[in-house]
Design an enzyme around this catalytic site. Structure first.
Site, PDB file in Angstrom:
ATOM      1  CE1 TYR A 198      34.261  52.852  51.140  1.00  0.00           C
ATOM      2  CE2 TYR A 198      34.984  51.979  49.026  1.00  0.00           C
ATOM      3  CZ  TYR A 198      35.012  51.954  50.407  1.00  0.00           C
ATOM      4  OH  TYR A 198      35.800  51.042  51.056  1.00  0.00           O
ATOM      5  CE  LYS A 230      40.062  42.943  43.639  1.00  0.00           C
ATOM      6  NZ  LYS A 230      39.466  44.310  43.678  1.00  0.00           N
ATOM      7  N   GLY A 251      45.235  48.826  39.362  1.00  0.00           N
ATOM      8  CA  GLY A 251      44.346  47.678  39.258  1.00  0.00           C
ATOM      9  C   GLY A 251      42.897  48.052  39.022  1.00  0.00           C
ATOM     10  CB  THR A 284      39.850  42.800  49.448  1.00  0.00           C
ATOM     11  OG1 THR A 284      40.176  44.163  49.157  1.00  0.00           O
ATOM     12  CG2 THR A 284      40.203  42.479  50.891  1.00  0.00           C
TER      13      THR A 284
END
Length: 288
Positions: free
Chosen positions: A232, A72, A135, A68
């Site tokens: 989320y 990345k 990204g 992460t």
């Protein structure tokens, strides 16, 4: 997994910082259900220590790991092999051991498209709009192209960054499928779109009342349109609340998080896993 022994196989996630990661919660929940002798651990790795960390992982026998922020992109030249999907996205989030070294892919793409595939739409006829050009938007572009979308509109606020985003696809087979647009154009575009995807952080906790678009925008979309938010937390976001109030189909960022994690775990374990178990573990961690 109940007791860690000398035979327990190691999986994990590298990042800086990585303490906030939800991946250990969902991955270890499914590992426990499967009864396999693995454990998934967060590894804090500073950017300057990335290559050393990979060498160390190889030495101690780590089987695979997620990458992460901020690794990345930086990890790509350190890998022996990178999948076509990861090359298109320009980022790797899942790595596993092979006979020749480390291999990397990007499961954000399958994580993004899995909830959409369940809707059984004719994606060749759908003109999606992506909000944001960072990204995350790259994985969304690749996913939409895989579904069959051929007219992908990317909307951003910074003209220079939009131009750079468009230019970054110039040598890609997807170049002809992508157009970029300023935020001012959005209102006039949505009536022709059946899918709008938010890849921006607007509306993320703690700024839960915010949305990247005005609430009156939703009435301009077709009745069968889909709103998809990669955020989320909260669940749902204001973006999705407004879309749902208009009667549109909504998809939560939790789905993408779960499915990308499930895809990674299946690569490492080489067996099917339960996204449902992983989702329930995440919801319990986030919202209980």
């Amino acid at each position: 997994m109940s007791i860690i022994t000398g035979k327990t196989k190691l999986l994990g996630i590298i990042g800086h910082p990585v303490e906030h990661s939800l991946s250990p919660v969902m991955q270890n929940a499914e590992i426990k259900r499967l009864g396999v002798d693995y454990i998934y651990i967060p590894f804090p790795v500073k950017p300057e220590n990335l290559e050393t960390a990979l060498d160390g992982f190889a030495t101690i026998g780590v089987m695979g790991f997620n990458a992460t922020i901020p690794h990345k992109q930086a990890i790509i030249p350190l890998l022996s092999e990178v999948t076509t999907t990861a090359k298109l996205v320009g980022a790797v989030n899942t790595v596993w051991r092979t006979e020749i070294g480390w291999k990397g892919t990007n499961t954000d793409v399958i994580g993004f498209v899995t909830p959409l595939k369940a809707l059984n739409r004719d994606w060749n006829t759908i003109k999606p709009i992506i909000l944001g050009n960072g990204g995350a938007a790259r994985a969304v572009v690749v996913g939409l192209a895989e579904l069959g979308c051929r007219d992908i509109c990317v909307v951003g606020r910074d003209k220079d960054k939009l131009g750079q985003f468009k230019q970054s696809w110039d040598t890609s087979e997807l170049q002809a499928s992508i157009t970029v647009h300023s935020w001012d154009e959005l209102s006039g575009m949505v009536s022709e779109s059946q899918l709008i995807v938010n890849t921006t952080p607007i509306g993320m906790f703690p700024h839960t009342q915010n949305s990247p678009v005005d609430s009156n925008l939703w009435e301009k979309l077709p009745n069968n349109a889909i709103a998809y938010d990669l955020i989320y937390n909260p669940s749902p976001t204001q973006f999705l609340k407004d879309a749902k109030q208009q009667g549109l189909t909504v998809i939560d960022g939790l789905d993408m998080l779960v499915y990308q994690g499930a895809a990674a775990l299946e690569i490492w374990l080489q067996q099917p896993v339960s996204a449902t178990v992983m989702s329930e573990a995440l919801k319990q961690s986030l919202f209980s």
